[in-house]
Design an enzyme around this catalytic site. Structure first.
Site, PDB file in Angstrom:
ATOM      1  N   THR A  12       0.815  -1.217   0.000  1.00 45.71           N
ATOM      2  CA  THR A  12       0.000   0.000   0.000  1.00 45.71           C
ATOM      3  C   THR A  12       0.852   1.273   0.000  1.00 45.71           C
ATOM      4  O   THR A  12       2.010   1.248   0.410  1.00 45.71           O
ATOM      5  CB  THR A  12      -0.922   0.057   1.237  1.00 45.71           C
ATOM      6  OG1 THR A  12      -0.122   0.078   2.417  1.00 45.71           O
ATOM      7  CG2 THR A  12      -1.850  -1.131   1.287  1.00 45.71           C
ATOM      8  N   PHE A  69       1.316   5.458   1.177  1.00 47.77           N
ATOM      9  CA  PHE A  69       1.119   6.138   2.459  1.00 47.77           C
ATOM     10  C   PHE A  69      -0.186   6.903   2.539  1.00 47.77           C
ATOM     11  O   PHE A  69      -0.728   7.116   3.610  1.00 47.77           O
ATOM     12  CB  PHE A  69       2.288   7.102   2.726  1.00 47.77           C
ATOM     13  CG  PHE A  69       2.164   8.423   2.020  1.00 47.77           C
ATOM     14  CD1 PHE A  69       1.412   9.450   2.584  1.00 47.77           C
ATOM     15  CD2 PHE A  69       2.765   8.654   0.789  1.00 47.77           C
ATOM     16  CE1 PHE A  69       1.267  10.666   1.926  1.00 47.77           C
ATOM     17  CE2 PHE A  69       2.625   9.868   0.132  1.00 47.77           C
ATOM     18  CZ  PHE A  69       1.874  10.869   0.700  1.00 47.77           C
ATOM     19  N   THR A  82      10.300  -6.242  -2.124  1.00 46.34           N
ATOM     20  CA  THR A  82      11.004  -6.963  -3.188  1.00 46.34           C
ATOM     21  C   THR A  82      10.826  -8.475  -2.996  1.00 46.34           C
ATOM     22  O   THR A  82      10.607  -9.209  -3.968  1.00 46.34           O
ATOM     23  CB  THR A  82      12.506  -6.597  -3.171  1.00 46.34           C
ATOM     24  OG1 THR A  82      12.597  -5.190  -3.299  1.00 46.34           O
ATOM     25  CG2 THR A  82      13.277  -7.264  -4.283  1.00 46.34           C
ATOM     26  N   GLU A 139      -1.840  -0.007  -9.195  1.00 46.21           N
ATOM     27  CA  GLU A 139      -2.565   1.261  -8.994  1.00 46.21           C
ATOM     28  C   GLU A 139      -1.502   2.325  -8.764  1.00 46.21           C
ATOM     29  O   GLU A 139      -1.038   2.526  -7.644  1.00 46.21           O
ATOM     30  CB  GLU A 139      -3.486   1.154  -7.768  1.00 46.21           C
ATOM     31  CG  GLU A 139      -4.594   0.133  -7.910  1.00 46.21           C
ATOM     32  CD  GLU A 139      -5.748   0.607  -8.797  1.00 46.21           C
ATOM     33  OE1 GLU A 139      -5.760   1.773  -9.219  1.00 46.21           O
ATOM     34  OE2 GLU A 139      -6.629  -0.219  -9.067  1.00 46.21           O
ATOM     35  N   CYS A 176      -4.010  10.260  -5.288  1.00 41.23           N
ATOM     36  CA  CYS A 176      -3.632   9.870  -6.647  1.00 41.23           C
ATOM     37  C   CYS A 176      -4.544  10.555  -7.643  1.00 41.23           C
ATOM     38  O   CYS A 176      -4.166  10.774  -8.785  1.00 41.23           O
ATOM     39  CB  CYS A 176      -3.690   8.363  -6.802  1.00 41.23           C
ATOM     40  SG  CYS A 176      -5.226   7.665  -6.224  1.00 41.23           S
ATOM     41  N   GLY A 199     -12.467  11.621  -5.171  1.00 38.82           N
ATOM     42  CA  GLY A 199     -13.673  11.297  -4.412  1.00 38.82           C
ATOM     43  C   GLY A 199     -14.527  10.241  -5.086  1.00 38.82           C
ATOM     44  O   GLY A 199     -15.752  10.377  -5.180  1.00 38.82           O
TER      45      GLY A 199
HETATM   46  N1  NAD Z   1      -3.727   4.665  -8.418  1.00 35.88           N
HETATM   47  C1  NAD Z   1      -4.029   4.549  -7.139  1.00 35.88           C
HETATM   48  O1  NAD Z   1      -5.011   3.946  -6.757  1.00 35.88           O
HETATM   49  C2  NAD Z   1      -3.144   5.179  -6.103  1.00 35.88           C
HETATM   50  C3  NAD Z   1      -3.620   5.311  -4.786  1.00 35.88           C
HETATM   51  C4  NAD Z   1      -2.791   5.899  -3.828  1.00 35.88           C
HETATM   52  C5  NAD Z   1      -1.514   6.352  -4.195  1.00 35.88           C
HETATM   53  N2  NAD Z   1      -1.095   6.213  -5.481  1.00 35.88           N
HETATM   54  C6  NAD Z   1       0.221   6.712  -5.892  1.00 35.88           C
HETATM   55  O2  NAD Z   1       1.179   6.409  -4.898  1.00 35.88           O
HETATM   56  C7  NAD Z   1       2.195   7.410  -4.848  1.00 35.88           C
HETATM   57  C8  NAD Z   1       2.352   7.933  -3.417  1.00 35.88           C
HETATM   58  O3  NAD Z   1       2.558   6.858  -2.521  1.00 35.88           O
HETATM   59  P1  NAD Z   1       4.001   6.440  -1.939  1.00 35.88           P
HETATM   60  O4  NAD Z   1       4.866   7.662  -1.819  1.00 35.88           O
HETATM   61  O5  NAD Z   1       3.723   5.626  -0.719  1.00 35.88           O
HETATM   62  O6  NAD Z   1       4.544   5.524  -3.123  1.00 35.88           O
HETATM   63  P2  NAD Z   1       5.894   4.625  -3.189  1.00 35.88           P
HETATM   64  O7  NAD Z   1       5.937   4.062  -4.551  1.00 35.88           O
HETATM   65  O8  NAD Z   1       7.064   5.408  -2.727  1.00 35.88           O
HETATM   66  O9  NAD Z   1       5.669   3.451  -2.105  1.00 35.88           O
HETATM   67  C9  NAD Z   1       4.572   2.524  -2.228  1.00 35.88           C
HETATM   68  C10 NAD Z   1       4.892   1.238  -1.464  1.00 35.88           C
HETATM   69  O10 NAD Z   1       5.953   0.558  -2.114  1.00 35.88           O
HETATM   70  C11 NAD Z   1       6.858   0.034  -1.131  1.00 35.88           C
HETATM   71  N3  NAD Z   1       8.154  -0.158  -1.804  1.00 35.88           N
HETATM   72  C12 NAD Z   1       9.194   0.713  -1.890  1.00 35.88           C
HETATM   73  N4  NAD Z   1      10.207   0.155  -2.625  1.00 35.88           N
HETATM   74  C13 NAD Z   1       9.773  -1.066  -3.008  1.00 35.88           C
HETATM   75  C14 NAD Z   1      10.345  -2.127  -3.791  1.00 35.88           C
HETATM   76  N5  NAD Z   1      11.549  -2.020  -4.338  1.00 35.88           N
HETATM   77  N6  NAD Z   1       9.602  -3.238  -3.982  1.00 35.88           N
HETATM   78  C15 NAD Z   1       8.365  -3.353  -3.485  1.00 35.88           C
HETATM   79  N7  NAD Z   1       7.788  -2.404  -2.728  1.00 35.88           N
HETATM   80  C16 NAD Z   1       8.475  -1.266  -2.494  1.00 35.88           C
HETATM   81  C17 NAD Z   1       6.828   1.094  -0.056  1.00 35.88           C
HETATM   82  O11 NAD Z   1       7.294   0.575   1.168  1.00 35.88           O
HETATM   83  C18 NAD Z   1       5.330   1.435  -0.016  1.00 35.88           C
HETATM   84  O12 NAD Z   1       4.613   0.517   0.797  1.00 35.88           O
HETATM   85  C19 NAD Z   1       1.733   8.483  -5.816  1.00 35.88           C
HETATM   86  O13 NAD Z   1       2.389   8.335  -7.035  1.00 35.88           O
HETATM   87  C20 NAD Z   1       0.242   8.204  -5.972  1.00 35.88           C
HETATM   88  O14 NAD Z   1      -0.321   8.679  -7.179  1.00 35.88           O
HETATM   89  C21 NAD Z   1      -1.869   5.620  -6.432  1.00 35.88           C
END
Ligand code: NAD
Length: 520
Positions: A188, A190, A240, A277, A311, A470
């Site tokens: 997920t 943040f 990973t 997502e 997002c 929303g």
């Molecule tokens: N499309 C959607 O439904 C949706 C919803 C919410 C957020 N988002 C997107 O998420 C981003 C913001 O969230 P964020 O800053 O938490 O994103 P992020 O990509 O930095 O982190 C997401 C998750 O990936 C994990 N992660 C980090 N490195 C990894 C790796 N190498 N392998 C597997 N997992 C790893 C993190 O611990 C975290 O749980 C924005 O780009 C936003 O648009 C998309």
């Protein structure tokens, strides 16, 4: 199902960036009388970050911080790779029990999870607000979303299934059978620590796939293995491991396009299944005939809500040239009235960014926007108060294809752009890499249907006269292109959590072949 959450204070996953290796000596909020309500959720100074039927964890201890004041909330002991290994094994075992339970009975357990969440909805909403920084009503709204998905999944648990199709062969039945994929991994982001998990887990559970906190009690009360919903708090290392793990039958990843791509490639390498997502770069288009009484509050909510950290946040606002100046003036006036404060105060509409790094990214983007020809109409600066507060910002005068306009900066910066005709603005809506959400404001019926049609928006979410953010849980949520193509929550998204078998059963005494082939 295995949920990966970035080190959480036992209940919610803040980002790796807002958690730091333990060592701070400042008094934890969880121990202060003002935050005694955290104890109601079972939170302690140090919390286990692993659940697999039993709470534990033997990895690094991290501290989670409140973005509104950068004070430490509590500590979490994350999952080590050994914890991960044990948890996956237990989840696989638990699946064997879960898959045998009829779907409507699984639905009944999901209904109880929804009820358990209902009982704690305010306190969970407060925790989201304290930990993630979104305002209290949005924190509660997120838990409500999980409750809604539970209700939805209960009904679905009596409806999922495939058709019986007409067979071309006499005495044959052609049946589509849907079975659970097995173990679903959920990573997920943040910004929606509760809802994203809820969307995935409620639907996956009724589908028969092998989550926590409060959920653990419901599972235990129903005498089913807690490992059906397991938890491993961690960062890239555990993520990973999940992406590479052949035992992970579906990996649902919500997060940035950059990390999502790495995850998708690792999953594809093993021919696994992923549900992505990822990031958005969402536009609102306002035509000359639009009702500005709808436009101003919609643009404000979509661009400023959650401090620009959804997002589906509106990042681009296309205004017809004849109404451009009027809308910018009205919007700037509305921005000036946004009440900024502690996210958990009921009067506050606008809280902090999640981390100090996010503040840096915001400042950097404002600088780039100026360098690329933009004018800052309002905002653009850090707010002088404790926590990660920045001013909601409007930038005008940039070309539609300026590099910064095509970048998702996860902060409250709205680029306002001028257009002349429908055709060009529909093209500009679609020219970014991402394809998540999009909205037009118009009263023209023909234009509305062109927007929904093949030459209209290329996004997964295509709205008319409402904001880009929303979404309701009843529809399928997700987007195209660099947003990853996944769909979660409503409609037929459940199919992604199951595998389809086409079954042909011969109940005659003959052996006719399809296409009339004779093999004699
Ligand atoms: N499309 C959607 O439904 C949706 C919803 C919410 C957020 N988002 C997107 O998420 C981003 C913001 O969230 P964020 O800053 O938490 O994103 P992020 O990509 O930095 O982190 C997401 C998750 O990936 C994990 N992660 C980090 N490195 C990894 C790796 N190498 N392998 C597997 N997992 C790893 C993190 O611990 C975290 O749980 C924005 O780009 C936003 O648009 C998309």
């Amino acid at each position: 199902m295995l949920g990966l959450r970035r080190a959480a204070a036992a209940l919610l996953p803040p980002t790796a960036a807002c958690v730091r290796a333990s060592g701070s000596m400042a008094a934890l909020l969880v121990s202060q009388p003002r935050y005694a309500w955290l104890r109601e959720l079972g939170l302690e100074e140090e919390n286990p970050g692993v659940y697999n039927g039993r709470w534990g964890g033997s990895g690094e201890v991290v501290t989670t911080y409140c973005p509104a004041n950068n004070e430490p909330i509590a500590r979490v002991r994350q999952a080590s790779l050994e914890d991960y290994e044990e948890t996956v094994k237990k989840a696989k075992e638990a699946w064997k029990v879960w898959a045998d339970i009829p779907a409507p009975k699984r639905g009944e357990i999901v209904r109880q999870i929804g009820d358990a969440l209902r009982q704690k909805i305010k306190v969970l909403g407060s925790l989201v607000s304290l930990e993630m920084g979104k305002i209290f009503v949005e924190g509660v709204g997120e838990v409500q979303e999980y409750v809604d998905v539970c209700d939805y999944a209960v009904g679905l648990s009596r409806m999922i299934g495939g058709p019986i199709l007409p067979s071309e062969r006499p005495g044959h039945a052609l049946i589509e059978q849907w079975n659970p994929v097995g173990l679903v991994g959920i990573i997920t982001a943040f910004n929606f620590p509760v809802a994203v998990y809820g969307w995935n887990s409620a639907i996956a559970m009724i589908c028969g796939n092998a989550c926590l906190w409060i959920i653990a009690k419901v599972l235990e009360d129903n005498k089913v293995p807690g490992a059906i919903c397991s938890l491993a708090c961690g960062g890239a290392e555990i993520g990973t491991a999940m992406a590479r793990d052949e035992r992970m039958d579906l990996l649902s990843f919500t997060g940035s396009t950059k990390v999502g791509k790495q995850v998708a490639l690792m999953v594809q390498e093993r021919f696994g299944r992923s549900l992505l997502e990822l990031g958005g770069n969402n536009a609102i288009i306002v035509f000359e005939d639009a009702d500005l009484n709808l436009v101003i509050p919609s643009a404000l909510f979509a661009a400023v809500g959650t401090a620009g950290q959804r997002c589906t946040t509106a990042r681009r606002l296309f205004l017809h040239e004849n109404i451009h100046d009027e809308v910018v003036a009205k919007l700037a006036k509305a921005y000036a009235q946004v009440r900024i404060g502690d996210p958990w105060d009921s009067d506050t509409l606008y809280g902090p960014l999640h981390t100090k790094e996010a503040v840096k990214m915001y400042l950097d983007a404002v600088e780039q926007a100026k360098q690329q020809g933009g004018s800052v109409v309002c905002g653009g600066k850090v707010i002088n108060r404790p926590g990660n507060y920045v001013e909601p910002t409007i930038v005008t005068g940039l070309p539609h294809n300026a590099p910064i306009v095509h970048t998702e900066t996860f902060a409250p910066i709205l680029y306002v752009l001028k257009f002349k005709v429908e055709e060009e603005v529909f093209t500009w809506n679609n020219e970014v890499k991402q394809g998540l959400s999009s909205s037009i404001f118009t009263k023209d019926l023909g234009r509305i249907f062109r927007w929904l049609g093949p030459k209209g928006s290329d996004c997964g979410i295509v709205n008319v006269n409402i904001p880009t953010s929303g979404a309701e849980i009843g529809g399928a949520f997700g987007g195209e292109k660099h947003t990853g193509g996944g769909r979660e929550s409503g409609s037929d998204s459940w199919k992604l959590y199951m595998r389809r078998s086409t079954c042909t059963i011969n109940y005659s005494k003959d052996l006719p072949l399809a296409q009339g082939i004779k093999f004699q």
